[in-house]
Design an enzyme around this catalytic site. Structure first.
Site, mmCIF file in Angstrom:
data_model
loop_
_atom_site.group_PDB
_atom_site.id
_atom_site.type_symbol
_atom_site.label_atom_id
_atom_site.label_comp_id
_atom_site.label_asym_id
_atom_site.label_seq_id
_atom_site.Cartn_x
_atom_site.Cartn_y
_atom_site.Cartn_z
ATOM 1 N N GLN A 97 -2.361 -0.185 10.756
ATOM 2 C CA GLN A 97 -1.431 0.894 10.442
ATOM 3 C C GLN A 97 -2.081 1.847 9.439
ATOM 4 O O GLN A 97 -2.390 1.459 8.315
ATOM 5 C CB GLN A 97 -0.124 0.344 9.881
ATOM 6 C CG GLN A 97 0.941 1.431 9.749
ATOM 7 C CD GLN A 97 2.195 0.937 9.062
ATOM 8 O OE1 GLN A 97 2.138 0.581 7.887
ATOM 9 N NE2 GLN A 97 3.307 0.918 9.769
ATOM 10 N N TYR A 182 6.795 7.910 3.344
ATOM 11 C CA TYR A 182 5.414 8.162 2.945
ATOM 12 C C TYR A 182 5.004 9.573 3.405
ATOM 13 O O TYR A 182 5.829 10.349 3.858
ATOM 14 C CB TYR A 182 4.505 7.053 3.463
ATOM 15 C CG TYR A 182 4.860 5.713 2.848
ATOM 16 C CD1 TYR A 182 4.740 5.522 1.464
ATOM 17 C CD2 TYR A 182 5.373 4.678 3.615
ATOM 18 C CE1 TYR A 182 5.113 4.318 0.872
ATOM 19 C CE2 TYR A 182 5.740 3.466 3.024
ATOM 20 C CZ TYR A 182 5.609 3.296 1.660
ATOM 21 O OH TYR A 182 5.989 2.115 1.070
ATOM 22 N N ARG A 229 4.764 5.167 14.112
ATOM 23 C CA ARG A 229 5.978 4.564 13.541
ATOM 24 C C ARG A 229 6.836 5.652 12.897
ATOM 25 O O ARG A 229 6.351 6.447 12.095
ATOM 26 C CB ARG A 229 5.602 3.518 12.502
ATOM 27 C CG ARG A 229 6.777 2.650 12.057
ATOM 28 C CD ARG A 229 6.380 1.720 10.934
ATOM 29 N NE ARG A 229 7.178 0.503 10.937
ATOM 30 C CZ ARG A 229 7.310 -0.321 9.901
ATOM 31 N NH1 ARG A 229 6.706 -0.046 8.752
ATOM 32 N NH2 ARG A 229 8.025 -1.416 9.996
ATOM 33 N N GLY A 324 9.656 -8.682 11.272
ATOM 34 C CA GLY A 324 8.984 -8.516 10.007
ATOM 35 C C GLY A 324 8.979 -9.762 9.158
ATOM 36 O O GLY A 324 8.093 -10.615 9.275
#
Length: 367
Positions: A97, A182, A229, A324
């Protein structure tokens, strides 16, 4: 009925099942270099159809937390080679990622102790992690500076270089992290982007950086090895958009021609409720808009999934389901899901930082 344990091909990724290990930051890469212990951690979980690594910084500027890995220096590439080799020996597939945290950082983590960067000089009301004497400590993020227009091509280039470095390191592909507040998500959303230039204001302008990054990465390594994502309504890291449905509809329509491997959607609040009362969002309509625009990427869903919810999601049109926290304590989660448990409980005190305790010492089922 589509079964969770059936194989699927997502772009160029031939996956043995539809179970995905979601990216999980664990803060165990001192000096941003992946370690042999990390190779063991991922190898233990290689029975997932796909492993997505913890978020990995594309540059020193992109770092936002202590002891998270990078992919911008030779020693980091060498460290990741050990990880990918271990996963491939175990028969798994793994992507990394790609991450730039933007304003979710601290001056102690930035080059030369400088301010973090962001679309606008608006501080995030959130915390990051510094590690002092081996002890993780949550601290307020530092106030960022706004990126200059002429700096943005360099950001795109950092993503492109990191994608190429990932392939050099043996990864099967990459996931562009455009979620959870982010940098790319900061540009997307009105609450963090108050720019008045070509990267702010309209939906088209706010989506510009994401689309430039996606095209650069897909051109560099192939769309079939590229995932992305997104988190349309999560409040993670103090992000909010005034009208997310048309924003993300536009984004997905523009991504459709790139031939991506998968689209990874966080439904609701990251690690929280799947539906947010004051932030309604129609994910089925979003998926339909993507398909209507010609998008063929596998559709990956994420947030609080268990076996029952995963089966329903696949029946409703999803292709992949990301798990997760379940993967923290259950390295053999595929086997445990197949037989309905039992499931190890995770030790939250070991989530961030440390060594093998709470990382590689969770037991697998005895055959």
């Amino acid at each position: 009925m589509t079964a969770l344990f059936e194989p699927i091909t997502a772009g160029q990724l031939a996956l043995s099942n539809r179970i995905v290990m979601a990216p999980l930051t664990r803060n165990r890469a001192p000096n941003a270099v992946p370690t042999p212990l990390m190779a063991k951690y991922y190898e233990q979980r290689a029975s997932a159809g796909l492993l997505i690594t913890e978020a990995t910084a594309i540059s020193h500027q992109g770092q936002g937390y202590a002891d998270v890995p990078g992919l911008y220096a030779p020693e980091q590439i060498e460290g990741w080679k050990r990880v990918t080799a271990a996963v491939h020996r175990a028969g798994g597939k793994i992507v990394t990622q790609l991450w730039h945290v933007g304003r979710v950082s601290h001056t102690e983590l930035q080059p030369g102790g400088g301010a973090p960067v962001a679309p606008s000089a608006i501080a995030a009301k959130t915390k990051t992690v510094l590690i002092k004497d081996g002890i993780p400590t949550f601290v307020e993020t530092s106030t960022p500076r706004a990126l200059e227009l002429e700096e943005l091509p360099g950001i795109v280039e950092d993503y492109r270089k990191a994608a190429l470095a990932a392939i050099e390191a043996g990864f099967d592909g990459v996931e562009i992290h455009a979620a959870n507040g982010y940098l790319i998500d900061q540009f997307l959303k009105t609450g963090s982007n108050q720019r008045a230039d070509a990267y702010g204001g309209s939906v088209e302008n706010r989506a510009r950086l994401l689309l430039e990054v996606a095209k650069a990465v897909a051109d560099a390594i192939g769309g079939g090895r590229t995932g992305i994502r997104l988190s349309p309504v999560t409040p993670a890291n103090d992000v909010v958009d005034a009208d997310p449905q048309p924003l993300f509809t536009y984004v997905l329509q523009q991504l459709a021609p790139l031939g991506l491997a998968y689209v990874h959607l966080i439904e609701g609040a990251t690690g929280g409720p799947r539906k947010i009362a004051d932030r309604p969002f129609d994910y089925a309509t979003l998926r339909a808009a993507y398909h209507a625009a010609g998008g063929k990427a596998a559709w990956m869903v994420n947030n609080g999934y268990d076996l029952t919810l995963a089966k329903k999601a696949l029946n409703d049109g999803a292709d992949l389901v990301a798990f997760g926290k379940s993967y923290i304590a259950n390295p053999d989660l595929v086997t445990r899901l197949k037989q309905g448990g039992p499931f190890n409980a995770p030790d939250k005190s070991t989530f961030y930082g440390g060594g093998e305790k709470g990382y590689t010492d969770y037991p697998a089922l005895v055959a």
